[in-house]
Write a protein that holds these residues in place. Sequence first.
Motif, short mmCIF file in Angstrom:
data_model
loop_
_atom_site.label_atom_id
_atom_site.label_comp_id
_atom_site.label_asym_id
_atom_site.label_seq_id
_atom_site.Cartn_x
_atom_site.Cartn_y
_atom_site.Cartn_z
N GLU A 10 38.35 24.12 15.64
CA GLU A 10 39.29 25.01 16.34
C GLU A 10 38.77 26.44 16.34
O GLU A 10 38.03 26.85 15.46
CB GLU A 10 40.66 24.97 15.63
N ASP A 11 39.24 27.20 17.33
CA ASP A 11 38.81 28.60 17.47
C ASP A 11 39.14 29.44 16.23
O ASP A 11 38.37 30.32 15.85
CB ASP A 11 39.48 29.25 18.69
N ALA A 12 40.30 29.16 15.60
CA ALA A 12 40.70 29.95 14.43
C ALA A 12 39.70 29.76 13.28
O ALA A 12 39.36 30.72 12.58
CB ALA A 12 42.09 29.55 13.98
N GLU A 13 39.22 28.53 13.11
CA GLU A 13 38.24 28.26 12.05
C GLU A 13 36.92 28.98 12.36
O GLU A 13 36.28 29.53 11.46
CB GLU A 13 38.00 26.74 11.90
N VAL A 14 36.56 29.00 13.63
CA VAL A 14 35.32 29.68 14.02
C VAL A 14 35.45 31.18 13.77
O VAL A 14 34.54 31.81 13.22
CB VAL A 14 34.98 29.42 15.51
N ALA A 15 36.60 31.75 14.12
CA ALA A 15 36.79 33.20 13.97
C ALA A 15 36.76 33.59 12.49
O ALA A 15 36.07 34.55 12.10
CB ALA A 15 38.12 33.62 14.60
N GLU B 284 33.24 33.16 11.18
CA GLU B 284 32.32 34.22 11.63
C GLU B 284 32.46 35.47 10.74
O GLU B 284 31.45 36.10 10.39
CB GLU B 284 32.60 34.56 13.10
N ARG C 189 28.49 22.04 21.45
CA ARG C 189 29.50 20.98 21.45
C ARG C 189 28.95 19.77 22.18
O ARG C 189 28.23 19.91 23.18
CB ARG C 189 30.80 21.49 22.09
#
Length: 255
Positions: free
Chosen positions: A194-199, A202, A217
């Motif tokens: 998910e985007d939140a995990e990536v953010a 990072e 991906r």
Amino acid sequence: ALADSAPSGTELSGEALDLLHEGAQALGVSLSPAQLKQFVTLYGLLRQGATQMNLTALHSERDVVLKHFVDSLGALQATLWKEPERSSLQVLDLGTGAGFPALPLAISCPALKMTAMDATQKKVAFVERTAEALGLTVRGLSGRAEDLGQDPIHRGRYDVVVTRAVASLPVLAELALPLLKEGGWLIAQKGQLEDAEVAQGERAISLLGGELHPIQRSHLPFLGDARALVQVHKVAPTPAKYPRRPGIPNKRPLG
Ligand code: SAM
């Protein structure tokens, strides 16, 4: 119900071998007859080990071939392997479990200097025995990444850390980046990401001296499950206070 679909024997069928060959090919990996034979042996040893020691949830033959063997080879899609001196790289598999991705990578790239690491000694012993039976030189290492990352023998020593299904990205960053040399790479194989995990990942990565590269991906051949390959370049030293004590990275993830 899953046991019903598991074959009782330890021999890989011709059908499953075709699936392995084609699945690997779909990832750009061509396996020689000798390498396919090593996978057949690996399959038998896994079946034996799984029933004796409850090593890994092994389902149908098709699942083992696609979700363990072919999926592990997905780590080879990282751009770093295209560098010319890749053969003699020191690679650490963080949280190898029953040997994934370490064993499939060692079969397909025997020149890599592979270390298979896990917190559970019993799993490491299984991987060492299995590698020996396959004629591979894979070094086993038992311990927690939090401790090894503060041990001068291991901190800053590896060119590549590979890892599959171990922790969230911010946790992985704290466990893996201290073990890498500057210029080294973390290759994390993830499912849904998910985007939140990536953010959050990072932010943790930059605290730890890393740089997150674009996430690749893809889908697992034949099954279509979502896969994300995370590549992190270590561009600066990791501050001495990381990794924190065992369990803390999970309890209070950075970022
Ligand atoms: N990588 C294997 C695979 O894909 O089949 C095993 C995945 S299993 C879900 C996670 C493994 O990571 C377990 O064997 C566990 O012991 C190990 N592990 C989790 N946290 C760890 C840590 N901090 N240090 C070392 N090993 C760890």
